[in-house]
Motif scaffolding. Sequence first.
Motif, PDB file in Angstrom:
ATOM      1  N   THR A  17       0.853  -1.183   0.000  1.00  0.00           N
ATOM      2  CA  THR A  17       0.000   0.000   0.000  1.00  0.00           C
ATOM      3  C   THR A  17       0.889   1.233   0.000  1.00  0.00           C
ATOM      4  OG1 THR A  17      -0.079   0.196   2.413  1.00  0.00           O
ATOM      5  CG2 THR A  17      -1.738  -1.220   1.351  1.00  0.00           C
ATOM      6  N   MET A  18       0.293   2.385  -0.258  1.00  0.00           N
ATOM      7  CA  MET A  18       1.068   3.618  -0.247  1.00  0.00           C
ATOM      8  C   MET A  18       1.682   3.857   1.129  1.00  0.00           C
ATOM      9  SD  MET A  18      -0.208   7.459  -1.190  1.00  0.00           S
ATOM     10  CE  MET A  18      -1.316   7.473   0.233  1.00  0.00           C
ATOM     11  N   SER A  19       0.928   3.572   2.188  1.00  0.00           N
ATOM     12  CA  SER A  19       1.459   3.755   3.538  1.00  0.00           C
ATOM     13  C   SER A  19       2.637   2.831   3.803  1.00  0.00           C
ATOM     14  CB  SER A  19       0.359   3.502   4.574  1.00  0.00           C
ATOM     15  OG  SER A  19      -0.671   4.458   4.447  1.00  0.00           O
ATOM     16  N   GLU A  20       2.547   1.600   3.304  1.00  0.00           N
ATOM     17  CA  GLU A  20       3.647   0.650   3.490  1.00  0.00           C
ATOM     18  C   GLU A  20       4.883   1.092   2.718  1.00  0.00           C
ATOM     19  OE1 GLU A  20       0.983  -3.399   4.220  1.00  0.00           O
ATOM     20  OE2 GLU A  20       1.566  -2.805   2.188  1.00  0.00           O
ATOM     21  N   VAL A  21       4.684   1.569   1.507  1.00  0.00           N
ATOM     22  CA  VAL A  21       5.811   2.080   0.720  1.00  0.00           C
ATOM     23  C   VAL A  21       6.475   3.246   1.443  1.00  0.00           C
ATOM     24  CG1 VAL A  21       6.423   3.312  -1.397  1.00  0.00           C
ATOM     25  CG2 VAL A  21       4.948   1.296  -1.510  1.00  0.00           C
ATOM     26  N   ALA A  22       5.667   4.163   1.958  1.00  0.00           N
ATOM     27  CA  ALA A  22       6.212   5.323   2.668  1.00  0.00           C
ATOM     28  C   ALA A  22       7.031   4.886   3.870  1.00  0.00           C
ATOM     29  CB  ALA A  22       5.078   6.249   3.100  1.00  0.00           C
ATOM     30  N   SER A  23       6.523   3.913   4.616  1.00  0.00           N
ATOM     31  CA  SER A  23       7.225   3.437   5.803  1.00  0.00           C
ATOM     32  C   SER A  23       8.538   2.753   5.439  1.00  0.00           C
ATOM     33  CB  SER A  23       6.335   2.475   6.587  1.00  0.00           C
ATOM     34  OG  SER A  23       7.020   1.939   7.695  1.00  0.00           O
ATOM     35  N   ILE A  24       8.502   1.865   4.445  1.00  0.00           N
ATOM     36  CA  ILE A  24       9.708   1.131   4.056  1.00  0.00           C
ATOM     37  C   ILE A  24      10.761   2.074   3.482  1.00  0.00           C
ATOM     38  CG2 ILE A  24      10.614  -0.613   2.466  1.00  0.00           C
ATOM     39  CD1 ILE A  24       7.842  -1.980   2.649  1.00  0.00           C
ATOM     40  N   ALA A  25      10.329   3.019   2.667  1.00  0.00           N
ATOM     41  CA  ALA A  25      11.269   3.918   1.997  1.00  0.00           C
ATOM     42  C   ALA A  25      11.689   5.101   2.867  1.00  0.00           C
ATOM     43  CB  ALA A  25      10.660   4.430   0.697  1.00  0.00           C
ATOM     44  N   GLY A  26      11.037   5.273   4.012  1.00  0.00           N
ATOM     45  CA  GLY A  26      11.367   6.393   4.885  1.00  0.00           C
ATOM     46  C   GLY A  26      10.912   7.727   4.335  1.00  0.00           C
ATOM     47  N   LEU A  27       9.740   7.734   3.709  1.00  0.00           N
ATOM     48  CA  LEU A  27       9.211   8.943   3.085  1.00  0.00           C
ATOM     49  C   LEU A  27       7.886   9.335   3.721  1.00  0.00           C
ATOM     50  CD1 LEU A  27       9.774   7.941  -0.658  1.00  0.00           C
ATOM     51  CD2 LEU A  27      11.287   9.344   0.767  1.00  0.00           C
ATOM     52  N   SER A  28       7.501  10.575   3.514  1.00  0.00           N
ATOM     53  CA  SER A  28       6.166  10.988   3.923  1.00  0.00           C
ATOM     54  C   SER A  28       5.151  10.386   2.961  1.00  0.00           C
ATOM     55  CB  SER A  28       6.047  12.514   3.909  1.00  0.00           C
ATOM     56  OG  SER A  28       6.099  13.003   2.580  1.00  0.00           O
ATOM     57  N   ARG A  29       3.894  10.307   3.397  1.00  0.00           N
ATOM     58  CA  ARG A  29       2.845   9.766   2.529  1.00  0.00           C
ATOM     59  C   ARG A  29       2.692  10.625   1.271  1.00  0.00           C
ATOM     60  NH1 ARG A  29      -1.418   6.534   4.228  1.00  0.00           N
ATOM     61  NH2 ARG A  29      -2.878   7.958   3.217  1.00  0.00           N
ATOM     62  N   ALA A  30       2.808  11.924   1.419  1.00  0.00           N
ATOM     63  CA  ALA A  30       2.651  12.810   0.264  1.00  0.00           C
ATOM     64  C   ALA A  30       3.761  12.566  -0.759  1.00  0.00           C
ATOM     65  CB  ALA A  30       2.664  14.266   0.718  1.00  0.00           C
ATOM     66  N   THR A  31       4.977  12.413  -0.267  1.00  0.00           N
ATOM     67  CA  THR A  31       6.091  12.151  -1.178  1.00  0.00           C
ATOM     68  C   THR A  31       5.942  10.789  -1.830  1.00  0.00           C
ATOM     69  OG1 THR A  31       7.586  13.546   0.114  1.00  0.00           O
ATOM     70  CG2 THR A  31       8.598  11.930  -1.351  1.00  0.00           C
ATOM     71  N   ALA A  32       5.571   9.777  -1.035  1.00  0.00           N
ATOM     72  CA  ALA A  32       5.365   8.438  -1.600  1.00  0.00           C
ATOM     73  C   ALA A  32       4.283   8.461  -2.672  1.00  0.00           C
ATOM     74  CB  ALA A  32       4.993   7.458  -0.491  1.00  0.00           C
ATOM     75  N   ARG A  33       3.223   9.236  -2.454  1.00  0.00           N
ATOM     76  CA  ARG A  33       2.143   9.328  -3.435  1.00  0.00           C
ATOM     77  C   ARG A  33       2.669   9.906  -4.748  1.00  0.00           C
ATOM     78  NH1 ARG A  33      -0.798  12.475  -0.870  1.00  0.00           N
ATOM     79  NH2 ARG A  33      -2.184  10.962   0.169  1.00  0.00           N
ATOM     80  N   ARG A  34       3.471  10.970  -4.671  1.00  0.00           N
ATOM     81  CA  ARG A  34       4.009  11.575  -5.894  1.00  0.00           C
ATOM     82  C   ARG A  34       4.934  10.601  -6.623  1.00  0.00           C
ATOM     83  NH1 ARG A  34       4.813  15.993  -2.455  1.00  0.00           N
ATOM     84  NH2 ARG A  34       7.078  15.636  -2.471  1.00  0.00           N
ATOM     85  N   MET A  35       5.775   9.903  -5.877  1.00  0.00           N
ATOM     86  CA  MET A  35       6.691   8.946  -6.499  1.00  0.00           C
ATOM     87  C   MET A  35       5.916   7.817  -7.176  1.00  0.00           C
ATOM     88  SD  MET A  35       9.775  10.077  -5.969  1.00  0.00           S
ATOM     89  CE  MET A  35       9.173  11.770  -6.014  1.00  0.00           C
ATOM     90  N   LEU A  36       4.900   7.301  -6.497  1.00  0.00           N
ATOM     91  CA  LEU A  36       4.116   6.204  -7.061  1.00  0.00           C
ATOM     92  C   LEU A  36       3.340   6.655  -8.291  1.00  0.00           C
ATOM     93  CD1 LEU A  36       2.854   4.601  -3.741  1.00  0.00           C
ATOM     94  CD2 LEU A  36       4.333   3.488  -5.436  1.00  0.00           C
TER      95      LEU A  36
END
Length: 256
Positions: free
Chosen positions: A30-49
């Motif tokens: 999930t986006m939250s899981e990606v953010a946690s694993i990558a050490g990013l904020s949810r907003a940043t993870a959303r833009r990257m995804l």
Amino acid sequence: MVKESDGFVRAIARGFAVVEALGRPPGRQTMSEVASIAGLSRATARRMLTTLVALKYCEADGRYFSLRPRALGLGLSYLNALPYWGYAQRALEDLRNEFGESCALAVLDETEIVYALRLPARRILSANLAVGSRLPAHLVSLGRVLLAALPPGQRAHYLATTEFRKVTPRTIVDARALSEQLRRADADGYAWVDGELDPAICGIAVPVRDQAGKVVAAISINTISGTIDEAAARDRFLIALRRTAQDIRTQTTPAG
């Protein structure tokens, strides 16, 4: 994460962190899981995804994101850039056919080896080990050869800063004992490891050098522990291993 500067683009680093996060089991996050694993904020993870989806490196299925086949090209770009990789595959196939034992080629990435080729002949190692799989370098003969080839300062730093985890009763975790093993591997031109990763597996490895003589990889033959000792493995496999390593080196030397 390193701060942005003229020589470092943080967005690219974040993008690769997201790709690595998506590559972890179970293969979708999930986006939250990606953010946690990558050490990013949810907003940043959303833009990257969102960017990776647009570029077709990943896809969305409801709440979950997973890599698409196009992402495989990132790893293949590295393998195809290795001047010896194509010939090494054929050379290791010949070696496996000659002895009927598992063969592999790996490179060193900091404290781990990464398999660039692995040709199993018996079900003696985990089926999860394949191209791209990683193992702590100190546990296997491939890693010992590659660590032995490090410049003295880098080898000393590795021994002083790496935490060595005992995996089997035979795993060497004492830095002084490991240093002696690396010294021997450097002097002898091969490494032998028996039962330190898996009590049922032993292996012997030699370095692969480039045209300038620098160690760029290692190749190994692995078999069942208890069926052969170091002296017998050296007598049976070492000449062929060194011949194969030299053949790989010769094939990567430009003509003329």
